[in-house]
Structure formats: C-alpha cells, structure tokens
Scaffold this active site. Sequence first.
Site, short mmCIF file in Angstrom:
data_model
loop_
_atom_site.label_atom_id
_atom_site.label_comp_id
_atom_site.label_asym_id
_atom_site.label_seq_id
_atom_site.Cartn_x
_atom_site.Cartn_y
_atom_site.Cartn_z
N GLU A 90 0.85 -1.21 0.00
CA GLU A 90 0.12 -0.01 -0.17
C GLU A 90 0.79 1.20 0.15
OE1 GLU A 90 -3.28 -0.18 -1.14
OE2 GLU A 90 -3.40 -1.79 0.50
N HIS A 91 0.60 2.13 -0.99
CA HIS A 91 1.18 3.40 -1.16
C HIS A 91 2.85 3.09 -1.50
CE1 HIS A 91 -1.95 6.16 0.52
NE2 HIS A 91 -2.14 5.25 1.02
N THR A 92 2.91 2.22 -2.25
CA THR A 92 4.21 1.73 -2.62
C THR A 92 4.45 2.12 -4.03
OG1 THR A 92 3.75 -0.64 -2.75
CG2 THR A 92 4.99 0.12 -0.95
N ASP A 93 3.05 2.12 -4.89
CA ASP A 93 3.15 2.33 -6.24
C ASP A 93 3.76 3.70 -6.72
OD1 ASP A 93 0.77 3.39 -5.43
OD2 ASP A 93 -0.47 2.87 -7.02
N GLY A 114 -15.94 4.16 -3.77
CA GLY A 114 -15.54 4.62 -2.39
C GLY A 114 -15.02 3.55 -1.50
N SER A 123 -10.91 0.47 -6.62
CA SER A 123 -10.70 0.97 -7.86
C SER A 123 -11.74 1.16 -8.94
CB SER A 123 -9.24 0.26 -8.24
OG SER A 123 -8.18 0.40 -7.58
N GLU A 130 -6.06 10.64 -14.11
CA GLU A 130 -6.62 10.52 -13.05
C GLU A 130 -5.47 11.54 -12.11
OE1 GLU A 130 -8.36 8.06 -9.04
OE2 GLU A 130 -7.95 7.19 -11.01
N ASP A 177 -3.56 0.66 -9.41
CA ASP A 177 -5.01 0.29 -9.76
C ASP A 177 -5.19 -0.14 -11.26
OD1 ASP A 177 -4.96 0.71 -7.15
OD2 ASP A 177 -5.99 2.63 -7.37
N TYR A 215 -4.45 11.67 1.11
CA TYR A 215 -3.54 10.70 0.32
C TYR A 215 -2.54 11.55 -0.55
CZ TYR A 215 -2.87 7.57 -3.82
OH TYR A 215 -2.20 6.50 -4.48
#
Length: 382
Positions: A31-34, A121, A125, A160, A172, A221
């Site tokens: 998570e949050h590594t991409d 939500g 994705s 996005e 995603d 985010y």
Amino acid sequence: MAHVASVFQTTFGAAPALLVQAPGRVNLIGEHTDYNDGFVLPCAIDYRTVIAARLRDDGVVKVVAADYGNAVDEFRLDGSIERLERPMWANYVRGMVQDLVKQGLPLRGMDMVIGGDVPQGAGLSSSASLMVAIGSLFATLPGVEHLTPIDIALGAQRAENDFVGTKCGNMDQISSACGVQDHALMIDCRSLEVKPVPIPQGAAIMIFHSHVKRGLVDSEYNTRREQCEAAARHFGVPALRDIDTAVLARRGAELDPMTLRRARHVVTENDRVQAAADALAAGDLARMGQLMADSHASMRDDFEITVPLIDQLVDIVKGAIGERGGVRMTGGGFGGCVVALVPQELVESARAVVERDYRGPEGEQSTIYVCRAAAGAGAVTA
C-alpha cells in the site's frame, strides 16, 4: 452486462455494437508503494465496469451513466474538454478521453452507456476500472488498436493525476488492464514488469466493506505522497524504492519523526511485498497471513491511514481465521475495505463472525464480497 445493454437499447433505439469491460482490483499487499516506484501484489476481481457503445459519424461523445439514474454527459472530441464541478463520474470519462486526444490518436465519436458493480468509494478501484474501460473501448478503433494494456493503464493514471486531481500511482490501472484469471500480479511499478503469481488452490479472497466513506481527492492521500517525496529528496534518490532498511536505520534520525515513519512504512512494505509473492507462490497462507498483519500494523502506526472501525474489522476477521490466513486494510486508506485471504472452508465462519460482531458508522453490517482473481480489461464477445 445485460442491464447496460438494455439501457443502451432504450436510450439509443438500437442494440450496442461494442461491449467492453474492465475489472476492479483488490490489493493483497503493498500500500502506497506504487507512487514510490515500488512493488505491489494486487489482483483484478470479478466485479467490473461495463460499457455498451456504438460509433457516431460526428465528433460527439455522449455518455449515459446507468448507475446514476441514466444521467447524461456530452462533449466534443474537437473541442476543449473541460473538467466539471459535478458530476464527478463524468470527469473520469472526460479525463481519459482527453488523454487519448492529446496523444493524437484517430478517435471517433461514441454513444455509450456505462454501468458496473465495482463498489464505489471502497478502495476497490472503481475509478481506475472506469478509465481503463474507456481506454479499452477506444482501443477497438482502427489506428488505436496498437495501444497495449500498459499504454491504457498509464493513460488512465495520467488522467487521474492531471485531470481529476488524485496523485495516484499506477497499480490500480495496471491491475485492471493486465489482470490474469486466478492469479495475483507482482508489479514492479518502476519497470512496469508484471509477473502473474498463482492464488493457491482452495484459497478465497474475501472483501469486507467497512462503510466508512472515503474520498481520495479530498483526503490526506496527496499529503502522504508529498511526505514520501520529501523523504526521497532528502536522501538524494528518485524515490523511496531506492532506500533500504539499513539506510533508514543509519540515517533515519536526519528526518523529522513523522517523515521517518512515512518512509519506514514504504521501505518495509516493499520488502513485505516481495516476501508475500514468494509465500503465495509456495501456497504458504500462514506466512502470507503474518506479512499481511505486519502490513496493517505499518499502515496503522507509521503511515497513519487506518481508522478505528477498520482496525476493529481487521481484528474481528483475524479472530475468525487465526493463523490460517491473512487480513489487512486495502486501498488508499481512511476507510473503505478490508481484504482477507482465507481457506475456502473458513469463508462462512468468517462471514458469520463479521455479521455478528461488526457495525459501521450508521450501525450497518459490513457488506461482504467473495471474489475470484479475474482477467483484465477488453472487449466482450457474445
């Protein structure tokens, strides 16, 4: 698919000529590594966005949202494609089309109806699924068919980031575009290498919706991304992908305590993802479970993106499955869903415990999905 085709028939007076689909995704770990050029281990899921469409002879794109009371948006390919204040769903369509236009591709006008069953939500994705579906639709056109799934995914990410305003990474979109049936995807978000990793036979993917609402554009985010970028700049590297635990141990005190925690999550999460791919390939659900537990603790304590109800839901599921599987928050954070990888024989007992013990912000039960890893986006044939 039948619903979207029916709405198209009613709206446009003819059957659609094209059907495309793009799946949502759930991230098993990473998570949050991409956006830090790191590693992730998601899979596409068998909940998807579907578009029914036909070509037009002019440059108009007319979009009907079947899930929003058949609301309509319309714009021209040869005009200025502007971002709208509302509805937000239209901006995902407009942003993806604008990216294709900027590439100079020979697009044509379309009538289309969009619908789907990816929970919105929830961290699964739905937005990436929608944008990848739009890209896959236009990739059916002559002169556009050379677009690869990775091309479509990166266009959706750009849209996005730049049009919608969420500074997401590429996980995603790649998951939706490149999914492989019954496999997770080990994605190197820098090289864009995608390695399918088989889901162990007899393992089920369970997703538990907390009903804690989240919104990435308006959440923290983007702040987390800025904090990660600040840490990378401090160490003089392109991204936190280039830092290891030894460097953090030696030089971490140079960062302020908050930035250090953010960096520590990303660095250790990259290690966990690589270990998880090995565990999954070996069919070792117990090892996978420990890595998922460590990931959740890191998101809670170092990255600070969980909320109390999410933590409670994770604890409830973990109590039901013990050491035989894994569970963690999934998605950008601040609400959304919990993912569990469990032996098939524990699915009903895990469901029963969550239905008994968990209640959301308004007293609602968790909505529970049992998923299969699905194939990626593309045209649907009869």
